[in-house]
Design an enzyme around this catalytic site. Sequence first.
Site, PDB file in Angstrom:
ATOM      1  N   SER A 148       0.827  -1.211   0.000  1.00  0.00           N
ATOM      2  CA  SER A 148       0.000   0.000   0.000  1.00  0.00           C
ATOM      3  C   SER A 148       0.859   1.257   0.000  1.00  0.00           C
ATOM      4  CB  SER A 148      -0.875   0.048   1.252  1.00  0.00           C
ATOM      5  OG  SER A 148      -1.776  -1.012   1.254  1.00  0.00           O
ATOM      6  N   HIS A 201      -0.801  -2.328  -7.435  1.00  0.00           N
ATOM      7  CA  HIS A 201      -1.571  -2.129  -6.204  1.00  0.00           C
ATOM      8  C   HIS A 201      -3.062  -2.359  -6.427  1.00  0.00           C
ATOM      9  CE1 HIS A 201      -2.920   0.785  -2.823  1.00  0.00           C
ATOM     10  NE2 HIS A 201      -2.810  -0.438  -2.359  1.00  0.00           N
ATOM     11  N   GLU A 237      -3.355   0.193  -9.477  1.00  0.00           N
ATOM     12  CA  GLU A 237      -2.347   1.217  -9.756  1.00  0.00           C
ATOM     13  C   GLU A 237      -1.045   0.526 -10.153  1.00  0.00           C
ATOM     14  OE1 GLU A 237      -3.485   4.853  -6.728  1.00  0.00           O
ATOM     15  OE2 GLU A 237      -2.653   3.057  -5.837  1.00  0.00           O
ATOM     16  N   ASN A 276      -4.569   6.096  -2.188  1.00  0.00           N
ATOM     17  CA  ASN A 276      -4.395   6.193  -0.738  1.00  0.00           C
ATOM     18  C   ASN A 276      -4.070   7.612  -0.270  1.00  0.00           C
ATOM     19  OD1 ASN A 276      -5.142   3.611  -0.213  1.00  0.00           O
ATOM     20  ND2 ASN A 276      -3.078   2.800   0.084  1.00  0.00           N
TER      21      ASN A 276
HETATM   22  N1  3HC Z   1     -15.007  -9.868  -0.641  1.00  0.00           N
HETATM   23  C1  3HC Z   1     -15.395 -10.275  -1.858  1.00  0.00           C
HETATM   24  N2  3HC Z   1     -16.540  -9.855  -2.443  1.00  0.00           N
HETATM   25  C2  3HC Z   1     -17.288  -8.988  -1.743  1.00  0.00           C
HETATM   26  C3  3HC Z   1     -16.938  -8.513  -0.475  1.00  0.00           C
HETATM   27  C4  3HC Z   1     -15.724  -8.984   0.080  1.00  0.00           C
HETATM   28  N3  3HC Z   1     -15.276  -8.583   1.279  1.00  0.00           N
HETATM   29  N4  3HC Z   1     -17.876  -7.651  -0.045  1.00  0.00           N
HETATM   30  C5  3HC Z   1     -18.810  -7.607  -1.006  1.00  0.00           C
HETATM   31  N5  3HC Z   1     -18.453  -8.404  -2.028  1.00  0.00           N
HETATM   32  C6  3HC Z   1     -19.171  -8.600  -3.293  1.00  0.00           C
HETATM   33  C7  3HC Z   1     -20.511  -9.291  -3.079  1.00  0.00           C
HETATM   34  O1  3HC Z   1     -20.364 -10.692  -3.141  1.00  0.00           O
HETATM   35  C8  3HC Z   1     -21.323  -8.746  -4.228  1.00  0.00           C
HETATM   36  O2  3HC Z   1     -20.972  -9.428  -5.427  1.00  0.00           O
HETATM   37  P1  3HC Z   1     -22.075  -9.652  -6.596  1.00  0.00           P
HETATM   38  O3  3HC Z   1     -22.765  -8.344  -6.823  1.00  0.00           O
HETATM   39  O4  3HC Z   1     -21.270 -10.070  -7.801  1.00  0.00           O
HETATM   40  O5  3HC Z   1     -22.981 -10.696  -6.098  1.00  0.00           O
HETATM   41  C9  3HC Z   1     -20.812  -7.299  -4.397  1.00  0.00           C
HETATM   42  O6  3HC Z   1     -19.500  -7.283  -3.793  1.00  0.00           O
HETATM   43  C10 3HC Z   1     -21.689  -6.295  -3.694  1.00  0.00           C
HETATM   44  O7  3HC Z   1     -21.795  -6.686  -2.327  1.00  0.00           O
HETATM   45  P2  3HC Z   1     -22.963  -6.281  -1.331  1.00  0.00           P
HETATM   46  O8  3HC Z   1     -24.212  -6.101  -2.122  1.00  0.00           O
HETATM   47  O9  3HC Z   1     -22.973  -7.256  -0.210  1.00  0.00           O
HETATM   48  O10 3HC Z   1     -22.478  -4.940  -0.652  1.00  0.00           O
HETATM   49  P3  3HC Z   1     -22.210  -3.535  -1.254  1.00  0.00           P
HETATM   50  O11 3HC Z   1     -23.003  -3.259  -2.486  1.00  0.00           O
HETATM   51  O12 3HC Z   1     -22.335  -2.619  -0.097  1.00  0.00           O
HETATM   52  O13 3HC Z   1     -20.674  -3.573  -1.689  1.00  0.00           O
HETATM   53  C11 3HC Z   1     -18.401  -3.138  -1.217  1.00  0.00           C
HETATM   54  C12 3HC Z   1     -19.660  -3.898  -0.796  1.00  0.00           C
HETATM   55  C13 3HC Z   1     -17.989  -3.592  -2.619  1.00  0.00           C
HETATM   56  C14 3HC Z   1     -17.325  -3.477  -0.224  1.00  0.00           C
HETATM   57  C15 3HC Z   1     -18.746  -1.613  -1.264  1.00  0.00           C
HETATM   58  O14 3HC Z   1     -19.263  -1.243  -0.018  1.00  0.00           O
HETATM   59  C16 3HC Z   1     -17.553  -0.746  -1.575  1.00  0.00           C
HETATM   60  O15 3HC Z   1     -17.199  -0.563  -2.731  1.00  0.00           O
HETATM   61  N6  3HC Z   1     -16.927  -0.188  -0.517  1.00  0.00           N
HETATM   62  C17 3HC Z   1     -15.758   0.692  -0.675  1.00  0.00           C
HETATM   63  C18 3HC Z   1     -14.539  -0.152  -0.792  1.00  0.00           C
HETATM   64  C19 3HC Z   1     -13.315   0.670  -0.981  1.00  0.00           C
HETATM   65  O16 3HC Z   1     -13.295   1.898  -0.944  1.00  0.00           O
HETATM   66  N7  3HC Z   1     -12.183  -0.009  -1.200  1.00  0.00           N
HETATM   67  C20 3HC Z   1     -10.896   0.615  -1.330  1.00  0.00           C
HETATM   68  C21 3HC Z   1     -10.217   0.591  -0.011  1.00  0.00           C
HETATM   69  S1  3HC Z   1      -8.622   1.315  -0.060  1.00  0.00           S
HETATM   70  C22 3HC Z   1      -7.574   0.026  -0.325  1.00  0.00           C
HETATM   71  O17 3HC Z   1      -7.970  -1.111  -0.435  1.00  0.00           O
HETATM   72  C23 3HC Z   1      -6.147   0.381  -0.454  1.00  0.00           C
HETATM   73  C24 3HC Z   1      -5.274  -0.398   0.440  1.00  0.00           C
HETATM   74  O18 3HC Z   1      -3.926  -0.072   0.129  1.00  0.00           O
HETATM   75  C25 3HC Z   1      -5.535  -0.119   1.891  1.00  0.00           C
END
Ligand code: 3HC
Length: 289
Positions: free
Chosen positions: A123, A144, A156, A195
């Site tokens: 990250s 990334h 990225e 990030n």
């Molecule tokens: N693992 C795998 N798949 C997941 C999951 C997980 N933890 N959470 C949800 N999903 C999948 C579900 O299975 C579903 O798939 P489908 O539509 O194909 O059946 C789809 O995602 C949508 O899930 P839900 O309907 O249960 O829930 P949401 O619509 O609320 O989506 C989310 C969940 C995708 C996590 C959404 O809330 C989201 O996009 N959140 C923001 C995530 C984000 O910002 N990520 C970036 C973080 S920064 C980072 O990672 C950088 C690192 O360096 C720290």
Amino acid sequence: MSFPEIKEVCVVGAGNMGHQIGLCCALAGCTVRCTDVDDATLARAEKFADSYLEARVSKGKLDVDAAGSVRNRISFPPEIESAASNADIVIEAIIENLELKKRLFAQLDKICPEHCILSTNSSYIVSSKIAPATGKPERVCNLHFFNPALVMRLVEVVQGPHTSEETVQRVFSFAKKINKTPILLKKEIYGFVVNRILKAILDEALHLHDIGVADYHDIDTAVVDALGHPMGPFRLLDLVGVDLQYQVCMERYRDTGDLRDMPSPLLVEKFVRKEWGRKSGVGFYRYDD
Ligand code: 3HC
């Protein structure tokens, strides 16, 4: 010199990011070997692959045969030698520790084929800090992914001063092949693009909480209901891991010495209590399963 298309992938580090990255590649038709030094982590990764593919079938998103083929394309060998010896690309997703990463890349450099690209999913650790541990720095870069890696489309690709154009092009084609949207960072910069933006949001959310303006439920509600983000900053911290965000802040503070880069009091409190989010069952919210 022309290079074979990337078909064989090795993922080192089978935690939450590593095993989901491996599955993305297997779903896209690559042969994936996902390895880890910890047998329990490897077993959890394998269990996740089984239950994820089963759920895809029951949701009607994959047919049984396709799920079976994906499952056959991903394996979880404990020995790094058998995981990496045939790889066209390695994606490293181990813990954020520079010394461990340097040691691992030096080892991979000896095991992997000459043409193999060595990438890190770190990250915040830029690949120029790791590449000198290898004999082929031109084949080293950051790649990334975002959490959850099976869902988030962006990756990225960070080109260090040592990374060749050809490596960037091969990684770009690979990212598209695994159905990701790659963006190119032409310079190494702390936090890359996403990030840096995320840190600004998280820092402000933590600050608003720390100075008593609003509690974190309400701050999350504000961000979801006014800005349209899929989840608020505190729920997102639980998803990415309070421990990771704490480390990101501490690493930045060590580099800059700027007190504004120190983790916020609330983040420190959660870190010390090991309330790290989904992975520990409790963070800002509770996760009972
Ligand atoms: N693992 C795998 N798949 C997941 C999951 C997980 N933890 N959470 C949800 N999903 C999948 C579900 O299975 C579903 O798939 P489908 O539509 O194909 O059946 C789809 O995602 C949508 O899930 P839900 O309907 O249960 O829930 P949401 O619509 O609320 O989506 C989310 C969940 C995708 C996590 C959404 O809330 C989201 O996009 N959140 C923001 C995530 C984000 O910002 N990520 C970036 C973080 S920064 C980072 O990672 C950088 C690192 O360096 C720290």
